[in-house]
Each structure stands twice: as structure tokens, then as C-alpha cells.
Write a protein that holds these residues in place. Structure first.
Motif, mmCIF file in Angstrom:
data_model
loop_
_atom_site.group_PDB
_atom_site.id
_atom_site.type_symbol
_atom_site.label_atom_id
_atom_site.label_comp_id
_atom_site.label_asym_id
_atom_site.label_seq_id
_atom_site.Cartn_x
_atom_site.Cartn_y
_atom_site.Cartn_z
ATOM 1 N N VAL A 326 20.269 91.425 100.581
ATOM 2 C CA VAL A 326 20.533 92.769 100.262
ATOM 3 C C VAL A 326 20.634 93.195 100.900
ATOM 4 N N ILE A 327 19.802 94.396 101.750
ATOM 5 C CA ILE A 327 19.799 94.859 102.186
ATOM 6 C C ILE A 327 20.952 95.180 103.487
ATOM 7 N N GLN A 328 20.148 93.856 103.611
ATOM 8 C CA GLN A 328 21.837 93.361 105.018
ATOM 9 C C GLN A 328 23.500 93.789 104.569
ATOM 10 N N GLY A 329 23.569 93.532 103.615
ATOM 11 C CA GLY A 329 24.822 93.544 102.933
ATOM 12 C C GLY A 329 25.055 95.326 102.695
ATOM 13 N N THR A 330 23.977 95.796 101.827
ATOM 14 C CA THR A 330 24.272 97.320 101.631
ATOM 15 C C THR A 330 24.173 98.216 102.787
ATOM 16 N N ALA A 331 23.843 97.540 103.723
ATOM 17 C CA ALA A 331 23.395 98.666 104.970
ATOM 18 C C ALA A 331 24.749 98.611 105.678
ATOM 19 N N LEU A 332 24.962 97.091 105.571
ATOM 20 C CA LEU A 332 26.903 97.358 106.311
ATOM 21 C C LEU A 332 28.259 97.907 105.145
ATOM 22 N N VAL A 333 28.052 98.334 104.246
ATOM 23 C CA VAL A 333 28.733 98.832 103.652
ATOM 24 C C VAL A 333 28.000 100.488 103.723
ATOM 25 N N THR A 334 26.990 100.864 103.270
ATOM 26 C CA THR A 334 26.829 102.602 103.271
ATOM 27 C C THR A 334 27.220 103.046 105.146
ATOM 28 N N MET B 49 29.968 83.205 94.459
ATOM 29 C CA MET B 49 28.754 82.875 94.912
ATOM 30 C C MET B 49 27.812 83.692 93.590
ATOM 31 N N LEU B 50 27.673 85.176 93.501
ATOM 32 C CA LEU B 50 27.796 85.369 92.624
ATOM 33 C C LEU B 50 28.021 85.605 92.018
ATOM 34 N N ALA B 51 29.263 85.334 91.038
ATOM 35 C CA ALA B 51 29.584 84.741 89.728
ATOM 36 C C ALA B 51 29.082 83.819 89.333
ATOM 37 N N ALA B 52 29.117 82.483 90.669
ATOM 38 C CA ALA B 52 28.316 81.212 89.846
ATOM 39 C C ALA B 52 27.243 81.370 89.184
ATOM 40 N N MET B 53 26.487 82.468 90.235
ATOM 41 C CA MET B 53 24.935 82.597 89.506
ATOM 42 C C MET B 53 25.108 83.084 88.290
ATOM 43 N N THR B 54 25.150 84.208 87.847
ATOM 44 C CA THR B 54 25.686 84.927 86.453
ATOM 45 C C THR B 54 26.150 84.325 85.893
ATOM 46 N N GLY B 55 27.497 83.321 85.502
ATOM 47 C CA GLY B 55 27.699 82.694 84.876
ATOM 48 C C GLY B 55 26.828 81.352 84.412
ATOM 49 N N PHE B 56 26.663 80.670 85.453
ATOM 50 C CA PHE B 56 25.453 79.952 84.814
ATOM 51 C C PHE B 56 24.170 80.698 83.895
ATOM 52 N N SER B 57 23.177 81.472 84.562
ATOM 53 C CA SER B 57 22.110 82.286 83.895
ATOM 54 C C SER B 57 22.952 82.621 82.997
ATOM 55 N N SER B 106 26.588 87.668 98.082
ATOM 56 C CA SER B 106 26.001 86.664 97.936
ATOM 57 C C SER B 106 23.875 87.411 98.418
ATOM 58 N N GLY B 107 23.507 87.703 99.163
ATOM 59 C CA GLY B 107 22.035 88.261 99.021
ATOM 60 C C GLY B 107 21.829 88.412 97.239
ATOM 61 N N LEU B 108 22.730 89.246 96.401
ATOM 62 C CA LEU B 108 22.676 89.645 95.174
ATOM 63 C C LEU B 108 22.324 88.591 94.289
ATOM 64 N N SER B 109 22.578 87.345 94.729
ATOM 65 C CA SER B 109 22.477 86.096 93.769
ATOM 66 C C SER B 109 21.609 85.366 94.009
ATOM 67 N N PHE B 110 20.855 85.274 95.346
ATOM 68 C CA PHE B 110 20.322 84.933 95.976
ATOM 69 C C PHE B 110 18.676 85.480 95.673
ATOM 70 N N PHE B 111 18.510 86.986 95.448
ATOM 71 C CA PHE B 111 17.230 87.762 94.811
ATOM 72 C C PHE B 111 17.617 87.408 93.558
ATOM 73 N N PHE B 112 18.977 87.409 92.193
ATOM 74 C CA PHE B 112 18.478 87.019 90.696
ATOM 75 C C PHE B 112 18.182 85.816 90.830
ATOM 76 N N TYR B 113 18.837 85.059 91.119
ATOM 77 C CA TYR B 113 18.667 83.751 90.901
ATOM 78 C C TYR B 113 17.676 83.672 91.107
ATOM 79 N N ARG B 114 16.502 84.158 91.545
ATOM 80 C CA ARG B 114 15.122 83.851 91.973
ATOM 81 C C ARG B 114 14.337 84.169 91.390
ATOM 82 N N LEU B 115 14.833 86.024 90.865
ATOM 83 C CA LEU B 115 13.946 86.624 89.535
ATOM 84 C C LEU B 115 14.238 85.570 88.708
#
Lengths: 354, 314
Positions: A326-334, B49-57, B106-115
């Protein structure tokens, strides 16, 4: 009160250095929300993340080892993006280099001393060839480079997995790992009892060479000119296709070298997880470095810290390790937003109600 | 050889082909709306990727499939609006912004799925969508079981193609959207808000990409995995190039891709050709690149694609 963006005449020097720092700071602030959501203390999570990557000789070396492929993929993206060749394929070119290195490093018919140079040249060439395909498709057939470089990542990944599950499969264990390279092909270790290998030197030398290329050579100048204005460059007598092709090949070669380093210095073989997205992280690194080759080193070190530190942070606090992604993606955007302040200044003005 | 062919080309093959094409149609048609308005959205891989995760959850906890679909589409719209903020309002590079959205999502989808799910020993699953045969039509020989014995979302995908062609080519809104993508200055002079249309295009692309992601984790499969999208978003972007920015041709491209994908799945399963199965997985990607190379010379790219629009500049 309203605000508008006004074009800047010229950018103050201090802003160049400040913008990436601002972007990184904003990123860490934004991502602290996720740490809070995961029920950890923001301050201690970040403290563990940075400390664990830097607090001992061993960890410093590990961070440097992690930064090595990132420097090379970052440089790869710098060269390509300067020419506006949208190479999103550093990931695949890295795999091409890694496979070439694993193949060449296991050749018994060559003298031992020749293996390391052979791997470096062969790996860079493999990456360059893999990047040349989308470059030719772009210049000859006008096929969009973003899409082809991306799709080729999948092609080569599945190709690699086919090799690992076919000819390269370990006959004894049945594991999908390539045969180990010969001991003579293993990169020398620079610091006793650590994993600091020759690849670090390769990465730093490559940085200096690319800086020289970009700032001091005609080709480097042409690459930048073609990226900024292909029409004008064409009128000025440059062969735009040739410049794009060369930029792509150099870019792919650098990414290939990243793969060589991972095989020669770290894993001594190719396996499925050889690159956890180093090619994509290279894009973030290059943008944070503002496409300046020398900026790639600090930028790559920063993300090496994030990636290695996130694991320790996750173990200690329970915050998912994917915070690093997430940090990587956010850093690209910021960083993209921060770059606006390079071209524009924010002007506030009162709205008059008349 | 004939035996193999007759083994492959059965009713099940063509039914599978339509299922495989469904998420591609959602993604491609959605992306078409933003590209025709002048914005390339490279974020759809991540949005899927993120929507597959939010929809599933959402479905996992509420046991409501349609609530999950809604969550996935809302996810997509929000990500699309973020893309709009970057590329439309701030005029940033569409290429880099899109890659940023993909990395972020995709980072958010991994992060929240694990969370949410931690690291369970068995994969969390939902009761996925079931096939809904259309009364009468599903009884037609051959065509019935192929086309009319599918998930509800498949029917929606099949209807969305003509509907979007009609919207794009036969409604004032569609004309305005295309003008914004071809000549934003002219659209602006005629009183059409370039900004509003580009945001709308991105919102539609996001919603449909969300639908594509949800289809994969909630109908095609019954679980979310990190590899659930595996490049389908990028393929959608390639299919638009292949389809020359036309809904009919792009959808045809989706079916062609699905044909090759279904074929490689059958070949894998048949065991006639003895190579590692990854060689088959590679095939659709190789053919997509070849397909793009064949049509790209006379591409009909929207003239204002990739170009930010600023009112005050002339």
C-alpha cells in the motif's frame, strides 16, 4: 476563498529535493490510518519498521541486498520513461535476466573464471531482447507499449514456470527449482559472514554509468529529447524509432541485471518467487527519483527499508505485511501530486461577491 | 485428431467460453466509456482485484450475494473517482496515475484481506452464484444450454454490449461523451462539461471493473485469492485496442480471448500434449499481443486520449 494553479516560470533548486520527502511524509501519514485500523500504535509500528531495517550491521546489509535489484529496476524505468517508452515490463525483463544467469551459471564446459562475466553480459542481453520485442512492436507496428510490456510479463512468467515444472524440475525432490549454478559462478561476498554480494557494486556502477549516459552523452540527450517532443526531435534529424529502441534495450538490460544479481548473489537458482514485484516497485522508485539516475539510489534504499522493515513490523504488531504494498502505491500517487508543485504554484484568492 | 476435436468442442466448452468472456466484457465495455471520453484507466487491474475482495468479504459476512455485488461496484466507482481526481482535475499523467491506482488497489486488497481473514488454514469460502436457466429459452437445443443456462451476471454481460453500443452511438449523452474524447475544446465551447463526462466515464469503468472482479470471486470461483484476476484487467485494455474502441468489436475480442482460454483449459485437461500446463496459460497472452499487432496499424484512437483538458489554456 478559492485556489488555482498558476504555471511556474522556473523551479527553485530546493524544491527538487523537498518534493520526494514531502511525498514520502504524506504517504506515511496516509498509511498510518491503516495501521490504526489494524489496532496497532502508529508511532511504534513505524519505529519498528525503520529500526529493524537499520539497527544492526546485519540488518543494514540485508537492506542493501534488498536495494540492489530495486536500484536496477528503478534505473530501467528511468531510462525508459525518459524516452516516454512506457516500460511496465521490468518485472518480465528481470525474469529473463535471471533465467539466462541460471542457465549460463550452470555451464560446466566453460572455465570457472568466465562464468560471472558471462552471466552479467548474458543476463543483460536477455533482458534487452525481452524489452526489444515491445519496442519493435511500438516503432514498427504502432502497438501500445504499456499493454505489450505488461502482457509480456505474464508470458515470460508462465514460460519460466513451464521451465521450472519441465526441463528444470529438480529430478530428486520434484521441486520447481532450477539446478543450482556452479560454485565458481556465485558472486563473491564483499563483507565476511553477510550476504553483501557483488551485485551491490554492479548496481552502483550501473547508476553512475546511467547518470553519465543521461547527462553527458548524445544518446542520453536524444532519449530525453524524444521523450519530451518526438516531433521536434524528428525534425532535428534524430531517428525517433532508433532512440526508442535503444532506450528500451538499455532499460531491459538493466532490469535483466537485477535478475542476474538475484541468481548470482542470493538464490543461486531460479524459483517461482524470485521477484516479488521488483519490476513494479521500480516504477515507484523511478518516479520518486524524478527520473534522475542519481536519485534512484536513495529512493531504492527507502523502499528496501519499507519492504524489509514491514516484515519485522508485521511480526511485532500484527499489522499485515502488505502495508509495504500500500505504501508503494500511495507513494506513487502522492509523488505525482507533489510534482504538480514543480510546474505550478498554488495561489489562493478571495472570491468577490458582487 | 478428430476424436480430440470432438472431445473438446462440446456444449460444455462453449458454455465455459461464455463464462470466461463475462468478466472480460464487463472490464472492456467499462474501460471503453472512459477511453472514449479521453482517459486511459490503467487502474482496472487493481480495481478488479480490490472489488473481488470487497465483494467477497461483504457476501461472506452478510450472506447476501447482491450486497456483495453492490459493494464491489461501489469500490470500483470510488477508485474511478480517485483516478478522476488525479487525471481529470489535476491533469496528471494518465499512464503513471493508472499504474499508481493499480498498485494502490492491489496493495489494499491484500492488506484488508489479511486484516479481515488473517491466515486461516483453509480458504474462506462463500456460497457462490448459482446458474439460473432462462425458462423456455434454456430448452432450445444446443444454444439453450450454452447461452441460457448461465449465471445471472452472464446475462447482464451479454445485454450490456448492445446497450452500451446504443448509449454510445445513439444517445445525446453518448455523443457528448465521444466528443469530449475526440475534441474536448469543441465540446467545451458547446457547453458540455469535459470534467463531468470524464468523471462519469471513469465511474462507469470503475463500476463495471468492480463487477468483473466480483464475478470472478463470487460466481466463477467461491473464494478470493491473490491470483484471482491474474492479468485480466490488462487484457481488457488490450482488447479495446484490438476492438478499435468499438463496443461490438471489443466484445468480439473478448470472445476470441475466451475461446483461446477455454481451448487451453481443455487441452490441459485432455493430456494429449505433454508439456507443463503453464505453456497453455501463456497462450491467451501471446495471442492477445499478436492480435494487437495485426490491427494496431489502422487504430482509431480517440483523438484526445491521454491529453488533460484545461479550460484556460488555448
Amino acid at each position: 476563498m478559492t485556489f488555482r494553479l498558476e504555471p511556474r516560470e522556473h523551479t527553485p533548486v530546493w524544491l527538487n529535493a523537498l518534493l520526494p520527502l514531502l511525498a514520502v511524509f504524506a504517504t506515511l501519514v496516509i498509511c498510518s490510518g491503516l495501521i490504526k485500523l489494524a489496532g496497532a500504535s502508529v508511532f511504534s509500528a513505524y519505529a519498528i519498521l525503520f529500526k529493524s531495517a537499520l539497527n544492526s550491521r546485519f540488518n543494514l546489509v540485508e537492506t542493501a541486498v534488498k536495494a540492489t535489484p530495486l536500484i536496477l529496476t528503478g534505473l530501467a524505468v528511468v531510462v525508459a520513461f525518459r524516452a516516454k517508452f512506457w516500460n511496465i515490463g521490468a518485472e518480465g525483463q528481470l525474469l529473463a535476466g535471471a533465467m539466462a544467469a541460471a542457465y549460463l551459471g550452470a555451464l560446466k564446459s566453460f572455465p570457472g573464471w568466465s562464468l560471472i562475466p558471462l552471466m552479467i553480459v548474458g543476463g543483460a542481453l536477455a533482458g534487452a531482447i525481452w524489452a526489444a520485442i515491445p519496442a519493435i512492436l511500438k516503432t514498427r507496428y504502432k502497438v501500445d507499449d504499456v499493454v505489450t510490456t505488461l502482457l509480456l510479463n505474464f508470458v515470460i512468467y508462465y514460460g519460466m514456470m513451464a521451465l521450472l515444472n519441465g526441463p528444470w524440475k529438480d529430478p530428486l525432490s520434484g521441486y520447481p527449482d532450477s539446478p543450482d549454478i556452479l560454485p565458481a559462478a556465485e558472486f563473491p561476498i564483499l563483507l565476511k559472514a553477510t550476504r553483501l554480494h557483488l551485485g551491490v557494486v554492479v548496481a552502483v556502477v550501473a547508476t553512475l554509468l546511467i547518470w553519465f549516459l543521461v547527462r553527458r552523452t548524445t544518446l542520453g540527450f536524444s532519449i530525453t529529447a524524444v521523450g519530451e517532443n518526438p516531433k521536434a526531435s524528428s525534425y532535428a534529424g534524430m531517428s525517433v524509432s532508433k532512440v526508442i529502441f535503444l532506450a528500451a534495450a538499455i532499460s531491459g538490460g538493466l532490469a535483466g541485471l537485477a535478475g542476474v544479481g538475484e541468481v548470482g548473489g542470493l538464490h543461486f537458482q531460479v524459483m517461482a518467487g524470485i521477484s516479488p514485484g521488483y519490476g513494479y516497485t521500480g516504477i515507484v522508485i523511478a518516479m520518486l527519483a524524478r527520473l534522475n539516475p542519481l536519485g534512484v539510489i536513495p529512493s531504492a534504499v527507502f523502499f528496501a527499508i519499507i519492504i524489509t522493515g514491514a516484515e519485522a513490523m508485521s511480526r511485532a504488531t500484527g499489522v499485515p505485511v502488505f502495508l509495504a504494498d500500500v505504501i508503494q502505491g500511495t507513494a506513487l500517487v502522492t509523488m505525482l501530486i507533489a510534482l504538480l508543485f514543480n510546474q505550478y504554484r498554488l495561489r489562493f484568492k478571495r472570491v468577490s461577491h458582487e | 485428431m478428430n476424436e480430440i476435436l470432438s472431445q473438446i468442442f462440446q456444449i460444455g466448452f462453449f458454455a465455459a467460453l461464455i463464462r470466461i468472456a463475462t468478466p472480460l466484457i464487463f472490464g472492456t465495455i467499462g474501460e471503453l466509456f472512459t477511453e472514449r471520453a479521453g482517459v486511459l484507466n490503467l487502474g482496472i487491474e487493481g480495481i478488479m482485484m480490490l472489488a473481488a475482495m470487497t465483494g467477497f468479504s461483504t457476501t461472506y459476512f452478510t450472506h447476501s450475494l447482491w450486497l456483495g455485488i453492490l459493494a464491489a461496484m461501489v469500490t470500483g466507482v470510488l477508485a474511478g473517482l480517485l483516478m478522476g481526481l488525479l487525471t481529470v482535475s489535476l491533469g496528471l499523467s494518465q499512464h503513471v496515475s493508472g499504474i499508481g491506482i493499480t498498485l494502490l488497489c492491489s496493495g489494499l486488497s491484500f492488506f484488508f484481506y489479511r486484516l479481515i481473514f488473517g491466515q486461516p488454514s483453509s480458504l474462506p469460502k462463500i456460497k457462490p452464484f448459482e446458474v439460473v436457466p432462462v425458462p423456455l429459452l434454456s430448452k432450445i437445443p444446443i444454444i439453450g444450454p450454452i447461452v441460457f443456462d448461465q449465471f445471472a451476471l452472464v446475462y447482464i454481460a451479454l445485454i450490456i454490449v448492445p446497450v452500451s453500443a446504443w448509449i454510445l452511438y445513439s444517445t445525446p449523452w453518448g455523443l457528448n461523451l465521444r466528443t469530449v474524447g475526440e475534441n474536448p475544446r469543441a465540446a467545451f465551447s458547446a457547453g458540455v462539461s469535459v470534467t463531468a463526462y470524464r468523471y462519469q466515464g471513469l465511474a462507469i469503468a470503475g463500476a463495471l471493473a468492480g463487477l468483473a472482479g466480483a464475478f470472478l470471486s463470487m460466481a466463477q470461483y467461491d473464494a478470493y485469492t491473490f491470483g484471482v484476476i491474474s492479468g485480466r484487467g490488462w487484457v481488457c485494455i488490450a482488447l479495446i485496442v484490438f476492438g478499435q474502441w468499438d463496443p461490438w468489436k471489443s466484445a468480439a475480442g473478448a470472445f476470441l480471448f475466451a475461446f483461446i482460454d477455454a481451448l487451453q483449459l481443455r487441452l490441459q485437461a485432455s493430456g494429449v500434449i505433454h508439456v507443463p500446463y503453464q505453456v497453455f496459460l501463456m497462450m491467451p497472452f501471446v495471442f492477445t499481443i499478436i492480435g494487437m499487432a495485426l490491427v494496431s496499424r489502422n487504430a482509431r484512437v480517440p483523438a484526445a486520449l491521454l491529453k488533460p483538458f484545461r479550460k484556460e489554456e488555448r
